[in-house]
Design an enzyme around this catalytic site. Structure first.
Site, PDB file in Angstrom:
ATOM      1  N   GLY A 128      38.125  41.691  38.366  1.00 41.83           N
ATOM      2  CA  GLY A 128      37.868  42.501  39.547  1.00 41.83           C
ATOM      3  C   GLY A 128      36.847  43.586  39.262  1.00 41.83           C
ATOM      4  O   GLY A 128      36.836  44.181  38.184  1.00 41.83           O
ATOM      5  N   ARG A 180      36.260  35.305  38.689  1.00 45.13           N
ATOM      6  CA  ARG A 180      37.457  34.880  37.980  1.00 45.13           C
ATOM      7  C   ARG A 180      37.144  33.569  37.263  1.00 45.13           C
ATOM      8  O   ARG A 180      36.387  32.740  37.766  1.00 45.13           O
ATOM      9  CB  ARG A 180      38.611  34.656  38.965  1.00 45.13           C
ATOM     10  CG  ARG A 180      38.891  35.845  39.877  1.00 45.13           C
ATOM     11  CD  ARG A 180      39.513  37.010  39.147  1.00 45.13           C
ATOM     12  NE  ARG A 180      39.852  38.112  40.067  1.00 45.13           N
ATOM     13  CZ  ARG A 180      40.381  39.266  39.696  1.00 45.13           C
ATOM     14  NH1 ARG A 180      40.634  39.481  38.414  1.00 45.13           N
ATOM     15  NH2 ARG A 180      40.653  40.205  40.581  1.00 45.13           N
ATOM     16  N   ASP A 227      42.917  43.398  31.646  1.00 44.99           N
ATOM     17  CA  ASP A 227      43.662  42.723  30.581  1.00 44.99           C
ATOM     18  C   ASP A 227      43.281  41.256  30.418  1.00 44.99           C
ATOM     19  O   ASP A 227      43.220  40.740  29.308  1.00 44.99           O
ATOM     20  CB  ASP A 227      45.170  42.876  30.791  1.00 44.99           C
ATOM     21  CG  ASP A 227      45.641  42.410  32.154  1.00 44.99           C
ATOM     22  OD1 ASP A 227      44.796  42.014  32.983  1.00 44.99           O
ATOM     23  OD2 ASP A 227      46.865  42.443  32.402  1.00 44.99           O
ATOM     24  N   THR A 242      39.046  48.794  35.370  1.00 41.54           N
ATOM     25  CA  THR A 242      39.950  48.289  36.397  1.00 41.54           C
ATOM     26  C   THR A 242      40.503  49.452  37.202  1.00 41.54           C
ATOM     27  O   THR A 242      40.952  50.445  36.622  1.00 41.54           O
ATOM     28  CB  THR A 242      41.115  47.470  35.799  1.00 41.54           C
ATOM     29  OG1 THR A 242      42.121  47.254  36.799  1.00 41.54           O
ATOM     30  CG2 THR A 242      41.761  48.170  34.615  1.00 41.54           C
ATOM     31  N   ASP A 280      43.188  49.576  38.720  1.00 45.69           N
ATOM     32  CA  ASP A 280      44.642  49.679  38.578  1.00 45.69           C
ATOM     33  C   ASP A 280      45.059  50.633  37.467  1.00 45.69           C
ATOM     34  O   ASP A 280      46.210  51.079  37.420  1.00 45.69           O
ATOM     35  CB  ASP A 280      45.256  48.300  38.308  1.00 45.69           C
ATOM     36  CG  ASP A 280      45.225  47.401  39.531  1.00 45.69           C
ATOM     37  OD1 ASP A 280      45.170  47.939  40.651  1.00 45.69           O
ATOM     38  OD2 ASP A 280      45.246  46.168  39.365  1.00 45.69           O
ATOM     39  N   ASP A 319      45.738  50.047  34.416  1.00 46.94           N
ATOM     40  CA  ASP A 319      46.929  49.497  33.765  1.00 46.94           C
ATOM     41  C   ASP A 319      46.686  48.969  32.357  1.00 46.94           C
ATOM     42  O   ASP A 319      47.444  48.126  31.866  1.00 46.94           O
ATOM     43  CB  ASP A 319      47.531  48.380  34.632  1.00 46.94           C
ATOM     44  CG  ASP A 319      46.565  47.230  34.881  1.00 46.94           C
ATOM     45  OD1 ASP A 319      45.367  47.367  34.556  1.00 46.94           O
ATOM     46  OD2 ASP A 319      47.003  46.196  35.413  1.00 46.94           O
ATOM     47  N   ARG A 332      49.208  45.681  42.225  1.00 45.17           N
ATOM     48  CA  ARG A 332      50.168  44.581  42.238  1.00 45.17           C
ATOM     49  C   ARG A 332      51.280  44.797  41.206  1.00 45.17           C
ATOM     50  O   ARG A 332      52.447  44.570  41.478  1.00 45.17           O
ATOM     51  CB  ARG A 332      49.441  43.256  41.979  1.00 45.17           C
ATOM     52  CG  ARG A 332      50.323  42.029  42.150  1.00 45.17           C
ATOM     53  CD  ARG A 332      49.516  40.740  42.098  1.00 45.17           C
ATOM     54  NE  ARG A 332      48.758  40.606  40.861  1.00 45.17           N
ATOM     55  CZ  ARG A 332      47.425  40.683  40.776  1.00 45.17           C
ATOM     56  NH1 ARG A 332      46.715  40.895  41.873  1.00 45.17           N
ATOM     57  NH2 ARG A 332      46.808  40.547  39.618  1.00 45.17           N
TER      58      ARG A 332
END
Length: 319
Positions: free
Chosen positions: A11, A72, A103, A125, A127, A129, A171
């Site tokens: 992403g 992707r 990741d 990212t 996120d 994360d 997510r």
């Protein structure tokens, strides 16, 4: 180390262009040839290499998205495909590669390192994360985008005395929801890391109404539930006029904040330094405002955690 490559994968995140710019300019400063790989691992497999010059990265530091494009590429999980990619890099004389992504991108970077290609990962990212770093490129911009939306939503919520449910990205991680909810003064914040109790959420809404609140904002990470599901339950159980806003992919776009531009530049510069030292199999990150390097293996073994103290603070301040 004479020739390196850089790619963005997975992403997109605001600030990736700033990182690409820093890799190219830092590399050229040290006498390296720098190549950009288009469309992430998919472009690596298909040989989409482009020689990057100083002018290749002019006027991109302020742009969102990624000039190298991204995609992707689930087929890169195949060891045979990984081996073919490593052989292609060697055939093109690439001595090291920098991968900017999350990741999944780091898993690919680890595989390339194991196959003899010195590889450095840069966490990019929204996120946020990735373990072993306080911040990932793009997170700060995404949070500010969400806060800007919440500020605007609050205006109309007050005018119509409504409850708004704002669904943000996340997510598996609630970092965006937590940061945007705290900074935006949300009444409740729902994140994947904490079990959701809608009874508590509804009680807080009802208590707020009793003391004269004209509106309420609920921030929910997409990994918890659909914002529309949450909104429907709230309206059915309270009778409050409830609206739902799904921010979606606008959180990925937009000009990166100064924080993300500086972070991206610092991380990218460190990544080039590591390759110049013939080091690979590492990721760069920022911890306590210091740029650090960690083995990718170690980062992938760890689990991202939320700041529980920050979560509790958000609850206290929204009483």
């Amino acid at each position: 180390m004479k020739r390196i490559a850089v790619m963005t994968s997975g992403g997109d995140a605001p600030g990736m262009n700033a990182a690409v710019r820093a890799v190219v300019r830092k590399g050229i400063f040290h006498g390296l040839e720098v190549y950009g790989i288009k469309r992430g691992y998919a472009g690596l497999i298909s040989g989409e290499f482009e020689r990057m010059e100083l002018s290749s990265v002019a006027d991109i530091i302020h742009k969102g998205g990624t000039v190298l494009r991204t995609a992707r590429c689930p087929e890169f999980k195949n060891p045979k495909v990984q081996q073919e990619a490593a052989e292609l890099l060697k055939a093109k004389g690439i001595d090291g590669i920098i991968v900017i992504g999350g990741d999944g991108s780091f898993m690919g970077a680890k595989a390339l390192s194991n196959l003899g290609i010195p590889t450095i990962g840069i966490p990019g990212t929204i996120d946020n994360d990735i373990p072993c770093t306080d911040y990932c490129i793009g997170f700060d911009t995404a949070v500010n985008t969400a806060i800007d939306a919440i500020n605007k939503i609050r205006d109309t919520a007050t005018s119509h005395e409504r409850t708004f449910v704002v669904e943000v990205m996340g997510r598996d991680a609630g970092d965006i929801a937590l940061a945007a909810g705290l900074a935006g003064g949300a009444e409740s914040i729902l994140i994947p890391e904490v079990e959701t109790n809608l009874d508590v959420v509804i009680h807080r809404l009802q208590q707020g109404q009793k003391r004269g609140k004209l509106h309420s904002i609920i921030v929910v990470a997409e990994g918890v539930a659909s914002g529309f599901e949450i909104g429907k339950i709230i309206e059915e159980r309270t009778g409050f006029d409830t609206r739902v806003i799904v921010l979606g992919h606008i959180q990925r776009g937009g000009s990166p904040t100064s924080f993300d531009r500086i972070l991206a530049s610092r991380l990218a510069a460190k990544a080039v330094d590591l390759l110049l030292a013939n080091e690979g199999g590492k990721m760069v990150g920022i911890i306590n405002n210091k740029i650090v390097a960690t083995d990718i293996d170690e980062a992938l073994k760890q689990k991202h955690t939320i700041d529980k103290e920050m979560y509790e603070l958000a609850k206290i301040l929204s009483i």
